[in-house]
Design a protein around this motif. Structure first.
Motif, PDB file in Angstrom:
ATOM      1  N   ARG A  20       0.829  -1.207   0.000  1.00  0.00           N
ATOM      2  CA  ARG A  20       0.000   0.000   0.000  1.00  0.00           C
ATOM      3  C   ARG A  20       0.861   1.254   0.000  1.00  0.00           C
ATOM      4  NH1 ARG A  20      -3.041  -0.764   4.510  1.00  0.00           N
ATOM      5  NH2 ARG A  20      -1.473   0.241   5.834  1.00  0.00           N
ATOM      6  N   ALA A  21       1.875   1.281   0.856  1.00  0.00           N
ATOM      7  CA  ALA A  21       2.738   2.457   0.928  1.00  0.00           C
ATOM      8  C   ALA A  21       3.480   2.684  -0.388  1.00  0.00           C
ATOM      9  CB  ALA A  21       3.732   2.289   2.076  1.00  0.00           C
TER      10      ALA A  21
ATOM     11  N   HIS B 110       1.014   4.044  -3.275  1.00  0.00           N
ATOM     12  CA  HIS B 110       0.648   5.455  -3.186  1.00  0.00           C
ATOM     13  C   HIS B 110       1.875   6.359  -3.340  1.00  0.00           C
ATOM     14  CE1 HIS B 110      -3.543   4.717  -2.244  1.00  0.00           C
ATOM     15  NE2 HIS B 110      -3.177   3.815  -1.354  1.00  0.00           N
TER      16      HIS B 110
ATOM     17  N   CYS C 103       4.845  10.392   5.506  1.00  0.00           N
ATOM     18  CA  CYS C 103       3.613   9.650   5.228  1.00  0.00           C
ATOM     19  C   CYS C 103       3.898   8.322   4.547  1.00  0.00           C
ATOM     20  CB  CYS C 103       2.676  10.495   4.364  1.00  0.00           C
ATOM     21  SG  CYS C 103       1.972  11.931   5.210  1.00  0.00           S
ATOM     22  N   ASN C 104       4.909   8.293   3.688  1.00  0.00           N
ATOM     23  CA  ASN C 104       5.260   7.044   3.019  1.00  0.00           C
ATOM     24  C   ASN C 104       5.723   5.996   4.018  1.00  0.00           C
ATOM     25  OD1 ASN C 104       5.813   5.313   0.797  1.00  0.00           O
ATOM     26  ND2 ASN C 104       7.982   5.828   0.963  1.00  0.00           N
TER      27      ASN C 104
ATOM     28  N   ALA D 174       2.524   4.991   6.108  1.00  0.00           N
ATOM     29  CA  ALA D 174       1.415   4.395   5.355  1.00  0.00           C
ATOM     30  C   ALA D 174       1.402   2.884   5.439  1.00  0.00           C
ATOM     31  CB  ALA D 174       1.475   4.829   3.892  1.00  0.00           C
TER      32      ALA D 174
ATOM     33  N   ILE E   4      -3.668   3.671   7.356  1.00  0.00           N
ATOM     34  CA  ILE E   4      -4.262   4.206   6.138  1.00  0.00           C
ATOM     35  C   ILE E   4      -4.436   5.717   6.242  1.00  0.00           C
ATOM     36  CG2 ILE E   4      -6.619   3.912   6.955  1.00  0.00           C
ATOM     37  CD1 ILE E   4      -5.343   3.339   3.359  1.00  0.00           C
TER      38      ILE E   4
ATOM     39  N   ALA F 143      -2.253   7.878   7.014  1.00  0.00           N
ATOM     40  CA  ALA F 143      -1.103   8.537   6.404  1.00  0.00           C
ATOM     41  C   ALA F 143      -1.307   8.739   4.903  1.00  0.00           C
ATOM     42  CB  ALA F 143       0.161   7.734   6.668  1.00  0.00           C
ATOM     43  N   VAL F 144      -2.039   7.847   4.268  1.00  0.00           N
ATOM     44  CA  VAL F 144      -2.314   7.988   2.835  1.00  0.00           C
ATOM     45  C   VAL F 144      -3.164   9.235   2.576  1.00  0.00           C
ATOM     46  CG1 VAL F 144      -3.392   6.908   0.824  1.00  0.00           C
ATOM     47  CG2 VAL F 144      -2.127   5.506   2.470  1.00  0.00           C
TER      48      VAL F 144
END
Length: 390
Positions: A273-274, A277, A328-329, A332, A336, A338-339
């Motif tokens: 996920r990280a 994004h 945020c990366n 993340a 979620i 942080a996304v």
């Protein structure tokens, strides 16, 4: 594209390429010098050295390109302001959007390049780097180890041989394995040889013993053997499949739509996920940086107004935005939220910047910042006047 657009585009893109090449070369050389042991210790050629270290260049460009674009846009705007060209354009009735258009063209080119690198080029470079580095290490283990030397294969693993015969047989083998912090394994054998099978590559030790020392136990466990196989498969270039790749070594589609049965995905779904994004947001950073930079530096300024502080403000704003992205990366993978913060920070920067451009707002540094600067300038002028010869 009109003459004005071509002029600004050529100036900005030329400055971008110059800064990008310069910064990438400096950082690449810094990394390459740390890998010089490929030639000194592992006996590799200059071409192998350049090839392995050069595969990191796409990853460097991915990080450096938005920074280089900020510097290029700032340089071009400062040049246009210094030569009073922006003042003339504004007096001729040109709107800020019209002046912003060639900068947007440059940003579009950079954003497309960043998208291509993040989606395909950089992951492919990391895959090739992995395969090439593994081949070098396999060649190092099998052919390059010199008799009579204790040679580190990797952190915590040391190999020593007394002699290498012309037929490839190794005499007097010593292997010290400390990779597991809970256990130390030392293998000693009279002789051995490299054997390749359908399941991998092994160093077969003949007539020796294995000593195991477990953490917290004072006495070692010694086992004598006639034949013992030490697995070298991890140091050889085995087949690379999608399920053996790390998250950063996969292209955008593989990260966006991973196999549910992929063991790497099962173990670290948050990393996918990280990474997804982070790649999706990467092409938006050049746009956000350009908008912020133009919003702060694009308004007409006289020679009496402080351009230096505005330049510092633009760099600080873009640096803060990128630092938020990095943070945020990292987060993340666990949250979620942080996304949403990641996309929200870029969205806020774009909205505020576009609003300032559309309204023609002159963005100045805060007063509490400018007052000490002006005081320092006045003191410097007085000191210069007193020290000047009469």
């Amino acid at each position: 594209m009109r003459a004005l657009d071509r002029y600004i585009f050529r100036t900005t893109f030329g400055a971008f390429l110059l800064v990008l090449v310069s910064l990438t070369t400096v950082i690449w050389l810094t990394h390459a010098l740390r890998e010089i042991d490929l030639m000194t210790n592992q006996k590799q050629t200059v071409l192998v050295f350049l090839g392995i270290t050069g595969l990191l260049i796409p990853m460097l460009i991915l990080v450096i390109a938005p920074i280089a674009l900020v510097i290029a846009v700032g340089y071009t705007l400062n040049r246009l302001n210094t030569d009073s060209e922006i003042v003339v354009m504004n007096a001729a009735g040109m709107s800020p959007w019209r002046i912003f258009r060639p900068f947007l063209m440059t940003t579009a080119v950079v954003s497309l390049g960043v998208l291509a690198i993040s989606a395909y080029v950089a992951p492919k470079g990391l895959r090739e780097l992995r395969v090439w580095a593994t081949k070098v290490k396999a060649d190092f283990v099998v052919n390059v180890i010199q008799p009579g030397r204790f040679t580190p294969i990797e952190r915590g693993l040391v190999l020593h041989i007394r002699e290498r015969r012309p037929d490839g047989q190794l005499l007097g083998i010593f292997i010290d394995d400390r990779r597991d912090p809970k256990e130390r394994v030392t293998s000693i054998s009279d002789y051995g040889e490299i054997v390749e099978t359908g399941t991998g590559t092994f160093l077969v030790l003949i007539s020796g013993n294995v000593q195991r020392i477990e953490a917290g136990k004072p006495d070692p466990t010694i086992v004598r053997f006639e034949r013992y196989a030490f697995d070298l498969s991890r140091f050889t270039a085995g087949p690379t499949t999608a399920q053996t790749l790390g998250v950063r070594e996969r292209n955008l589609l593989d990260v966006a739509f991973p196999d549910p049965n992929d063991p790497v995905y099962k173990q670290t779904p948050g990393q996918f996920r990280a990474e997804l994004h982070d790649r999706l947001i990467a092409p938006l950073y050049p746009l956000a940086f350009t908008v912020l930079c133009f919003a702060i530096l694009g308004a007409p300024r006289t020679s009496r107004q402080s351009r230096e502080m505005s330049m510092i403000l633009a760099l600080a704003a873009t640096a803060a935005l990128r630092l938020i992205g990095f943070a945020c990366n990292v987060m993340a993978a666990q949250s979620i939220t942080a996304v949403f913060v990641l996309y929200g920070s870029v969205g806020v920067a774009l909205v505020l910047g576009l609003y300032a451009i559309g309204r023609g707002v002159v963005v100045e540094p805060p007063a509490f910042v400018m007052q000490p600067v002006k005081l320092f300038e006045r003191l410097s002028q007085r000191l210069t006047q007193r020290l000047a010869p009469t």
